[in-house]
Design a protein around this motif. Structure first.
Motif, PDB file in Angstrom:
ATOM      1  N   ALA A  16       0.834  -1.207   0.000  1.00 24.36           N
ATOM      2  CA  ALA A  16       0.000   0.000   0.000  1.00 24.36           C
ATOM      3  C   ALA A  16       0.866   1.254   0.000  1.00 24.36           C
ATOM      4  N   LEU A  17       1.906   1.266   0.819  1.00 22.76           N
ATOM      5  CA  LEU A  17       2.799   2.423   0.847  1.00 22.76           C
ATOM      6  C   LEU A  17       3.445   2.636  -0.521  1.00 22.76           C
ATOM      7  N   ALA A  18       3.890   1.552  -1.151  1.00 23.46           N
ATOM      8  CA  ALA A  18       4.511   1.667  -2.471  1.00 23.46           C
ATOM      9  C   ALA A  18       3.506   2.168  -3.512  1.00 23.46           C
ATOM     10  N   GLU A  19       2.290   1.640  -3.469  1.00 20.78           N
ATOM     11  CA  GLU A  19       1.288   2.067  -4.443  1.00 20.78           C
ATOM     12  C   GLU A  19       0.906   3.533  -4.240  1.00 20.78           C
ATOM     13  N   LEU A  79       5.603   1.936  -8.138  1.00 24.75           N
ATOM     14  CA  LEU A  79       4.508   1.114  -8.649  1.00 24.75           C
ATOM     15  C   LEU A  79       4.978  -0.293  -9.019  1.00 24.75           C
ATOM     16  N   VAL A  80       6.208  -0.414  -9.507  1.00 28.67           N
ATOM     17  CA  VAL A  80       6.777  -1.742  -9.771  1.00 28.67           C
ATOM     18  C   VAL A  80       6.954  -2.489  -8.445  1.00 28.67           C
ATOM     19  N   ALA A  81       7.453  -1.790  -7.431  1.00 32.47           N
ATOM     20  CA  ALA A  81       7.611  -2.415  -6.105  1.00 32.47           C
ATOM     21  C   ALA A  81       6.262  -2.855  -5.555  1.00 32.47           C
ATOM     22  N   PHE A  82       5.238  -2.046  -5.749  1.00 33.28           N
ATOM     23  CA  PHE A  82       3.885  -2.408  -5.316  1.00 33.28           C
ATOM     24  C   PHE A  82       3.443  -3.720  -5.951  1.00 33.28           C
ATOM     25  N   ALA A  83       3.581  -3.823  -7.270  1.00 34.63           N
ATOM     26  CA  ALA A  83       3.144  -5.036  -7.971  1.00 34.63           C
ATOM     27  C   ALA A  83       3.920  -6.254  -7.486  1.00 34.63           C
ATOM     28  N   TRP A  84       5.210  -6.089  -7.291  1.00 25.13           N
ATOM     29  CA  TRP A  84       6.053  -7.194  -6.816  1.00 25.13           C
ATOM     30  C   TRP A  84       5.627  -7.621  -5.416  1.00 25.13           C
TER      31      TRP A  84
END
Length: 107
Positions: free
Chosen positions: A10-13, A40-45
């Motif tokens: 959530a923080l990454a997104e 956003l890449v970190a969020f997806a990962w």
């Protein structure tokens, strides 16, 4: 383990989306897009690491955590204190996310 993972996602997104918001709506430098894309890449990962049997279930449960994290962002980074309705809504969402995550399933 799932709640901290969802909190990190959530923080990454939110950070990634805010970078785009800042560039587009606040007229910040296009360089804001670089950390935004990385976030956003970190969020997806991070979300893909969720220990669940179905992606849709992970997304649904994550949504409740995202709502609460968004209100924390609102308060911490935008200086707007959530009101009682925000807090009640977030609590309802986290409760729903917990029901999805912790429900016994015979698989």
């Amino acid at each position: 383990m799932t709640y901290p993972l969802f909190a990190a996602a959530a923080l990454a997104e939110i950070a990634g989306c805010f970078a785009f918001w800042a560039w587009w709506r606040l007229e910040k430098s296009p360089l804001w897009l670089v950390p935004g894309i990385i976030s956003l890449v970190a969020f997806a990962w991070l979300l893909a690491l969720a220990p669940t049997d179905a992606a849709g279930r992970a997304y649904a449960a994550y949504g409740g955590i995202y709502v609460a994290a968004s209100l924390l962002w609102l308060w911490s980074f935008e200086g707007v204190r959530p009101d009682r309705f925000d807090l009640a809504g977030a609590a309802t969402c986290v409760l729903g996310a917990s029901l999805i995550l912790l429900a016994p399933r015979g698989t």
